[in-house]
Design an enzyme around this catalytic site. Structure first.
Site, short mmCIF file in Angstrom:
data_model
loop_
_atom_site.label_atom_id
_atom_site.label_comp_id
_atom_site.label_asym_id
_atom_site.label_seq_id
_atom_site.Cartn_x
_atom_site.Cartn_y
_atom_site.Cartn_z
N HIS A 1 14.28 13.64 4.84
CA HIS A 1 12.62 13.11 4.71
C HIS A 1 12.60 11.78 4.30
O HIS A 1 13.04 11.47 3.14
CB HIS A 1 12.16 14.15 3.82
CG HIS A 1 10.60 13.85 3.56
ND1 HIS A 1 9.75 14.81 3.21
CD2 HIS A 1 9.99 12.63 3.32
CE1 HIS A 1 8.42 14.35 2.93
NE2 HIS A 1 8.54 12.99 2.90
N HIS B 1 10.35 7.76 4.69
CA HIS B 1 9.49 7.03 5.33
C HIS B 1 10.00 5.63 5.70
O HIS B 1 10.39 4.86 4.74
CB HIS B 1 8.23 6.99 4.17
CG HIS B 1 7.59 8.16 3.80
ND1 HIS B 1 6.34 8.63 4.67
CD2 HIS B 1 8.06 9.04 3.00
CE1 HIS B 1 6.22 9.98 4.10
NE2 HIS B 1 7.07 10.19 3.14
N LYS C 1 4.75 17.47 11.39
CA LYS C 1 4.63 17.36 10.16
C LYS C 1 3.17 17.64 9.79
O LYS C 1 2.43 16.82 10.28
CB LYS C 1 4.86 16.05 9.38
CG LYS C 1 4.76 15.45 7.94
CD LYS C 1 5.65 16.00 6.97
CE LYS C 1 5.37 16.13 5.74
NZ LYS C 1 5.79 14.86 5.13
N HIS D 1 3.78 19.22 3.72
CA HIS D 1 3.53 18.92 2.60
C HIS D 1 2.73 20.09 1.86
O HIS D 1 1.67 20.09 1.97
CB HIS D 1 2.75 17.37 2.59
CG HIS D 1 2.39 16.67 1.45
ND1 HIS D 1 3.03 15.55 0.94
CD2 HIS D 1 1.81 17.25 0.23
CE1 HIS D 1 2.52 15.11 -0.45
NE2 HIS D 1 1.79 16.25 -0.62
N HIS E 1 9.89 17.97 -0.48
CA HIS E 1 9.76 17.62 -1.94
C HIS E 1 9.15 18.55 -3.09
O HIS E 1 8.50 18.20 -3.64
CB HIS E 1 8.71 16.13 -2.01
CG HIS E 1 7.72 16.25 -1.19
ND1 HIS E 1 6.64 17.07 -1.20
CD2 HIS E 1 7.02 15.21 -0.55
CE1 HIS E 1 5.64 16.84 -0.40
NE2 HIS E 1 5.84 15.61 0.26
N ASP F 1 12.37 11.16 0.62
CA ASP F 1 10.97 10.99 0.37
C ASP F 1 10.84 9.49 0.07
O ASP F 1 10.01 9.31 -0.57
CB ASP F 1 10.25 11.76 -0.40
CG ASP F 1 8.62 11.66 -0.30
OD1 ASP F 1 8.35 11.31 0.78
OD2 ASP F 1 7.82 12.11 -1.14
#
Ligand code: NCD
Ligand code: ZN
Ligand code: ZN
Length: 360
Positions: free
Chosen positions: A15, A17, A103, A140, A182, A257
């Site tokens: 995971h 970004h 996602k 999420h 997360h 994350d």
């Protein structure tokens, strides 16, 4: 005798970004140095909602890599109201294997999260096609609005998701492969211990939720670098997810994350959510496993369980870490001079933070 070095198969980030543009070019090499591959989140600006947009974002990531790197960005699509079952079927027969998951972001809750359905279960044809083809749904896993559209307590998001949204989702789509992203609470840790199943229901854990609790996040004022979703919680929550990783379960893996934001958005009157940890993630995970006395479980968590869920083999290449103190003294800087501060930063973290493990 205390262990002072460890060699493991090169890690995989389930995971991350990486964003777009100048921020992408600045942060991608940092992740690529320590991880052989990563599941790349689609909540970019603009979002990655189609195969074409994923191709474009992947190209941008590959172009940002140093020449000698073989890092593999594994793309995901944002679950929007426009996603169709036929796109999922197309993904399943793609020989190049571009897309590794879809996602879901709770509507309006996190960064660029205004595009998803109100409730994950609403996306019926898409989720049925994902069940058929085995494409994972990455969640999420927080709820923030109740049925009357009132905001719930922000610390309860994960609890509400696990008590209501997830059971409904699993009932309606029993064969869906799910990853809870997360994981941040004791309730989440207990839930996973009871219900987690390799290849079916897995969870990722960040370094910041393993290292910090909300006493840290509020130490002499709110700590901007630790402001992230899900919010960093109580000591008992941190301890429960630490106990969970210690068990070495095959369905728990590292998902950093790592969420970079420009300094202007992080240090503003409305500090944006997202903890940038790529410069220290691997080192912090190792430190936590050392503190817990379970360095023998580190490789499974960092390098084996994540790739296996996505149908991949672990890396053959290895990486060695040594027990040696160091500090983060510089931000990552974009070509335009924009600073991106990492958790543990000597000045902007909790104050003079020291990291105890280092890449050899
Ligand atoms: C993430 C981001 O910045 O994109 N922020 C965060 O606090 N975790 C979004 C997300 O992972 O929900
Ligand atoms: Zn998230
Ligand atoms: Zn994220």
């Amino acid at each position: 005798m205390a262990q002072s070095s460890i060699t493991i198969k090169k890690p995989f980030d389930s995971h991350v970004h990486l964003r777009r543009g100048a921020v992408l070019r600045a942060v991608t090499p940092v992740t690529a140095e320590k991880f052989w591959g990563a599941i790349v989140m689609p909540n970019t600006d603009p979002i990655v909602a189609t195969i074409e947009q994923a191709v474009e974002n992947k190209k941008e990531i590959l172009a940002a890599l140093p020449a000698d790197t073989t890092f593999k960005p594994l793309m995901t699509l944002y679950l929007t109201k426009d996603l169709t079952a036929s796109v999922i079927e197309k993904i399943a027969v793609d020989k190049e294997k571009l897309i590794y998951g879809v996602k879901y972001y709770p509507w309006g809750y996190s960064i660029n999260s205004q595009w998803g359905p109100r409730d994950a279960s609403d996306a019926s044809p898409v989720l049925h096609a994902m069940e058929e083809t085995g494409l994972p749904l990455l969640l999420h896993s927080e709820v923030h609005l109740n049925a009357e559209n009132h905001e719930e307590d922000p610390y309860d998001g994960e609890k509400l998701f696990l008590k209501d949204t997830l059971p409904r989702l699993m009932d309606k789509y029993p064969r869906l492969k799910i990853s809870l992203e997360h994981m941040s609470s004791k309730l989440g840790a207990d839930f996973m211990e009871k219900n987690g199943k390799e290849g079916k229901l897995v969870a990722t854990i960040t370094p910041h939720h393993l290292v910090y609790d909300r006493t840290d996040a509020f130490r002499t004022g709110y700590r901007a670098l630790l402001n992230c979703k899900p919010l960093i919680k109580r000591t008992e929550d941190k301890n429960a997810i630490r106990e969970l990783v210690k068990k070495g379960l095959p369905f728990i893996s590292a998902g950093t994350d790592s969420a970079p934001h420009p300094e202007s958005r992080k240090f503003s009157s409305c500090c944006v959510y997202g903890a940038f940890n790529a410069p220290v993630a691997l080192e912090l995970y190792t430190q936590v496993f050392d503190e817990l006395g379970c360095l023998d479980k580190l490789e499974g968590f960092l390098s084996v369980n994540g790739p296996r869920f996505f149908g991949l083999k672990p890396a053959e290449e290895t990486i060695t870490l040594v027990k040696e103190d160091w500090q983060v003294t510089e931000p990552v800087v974009t070509e335009e001079g924009i600073k991106i501060w990492s958790v543990c930063d000597k000045t902007h973290g909790l104050g003079n933070e020291v990291i105890h493990w280092k890449i050899a």
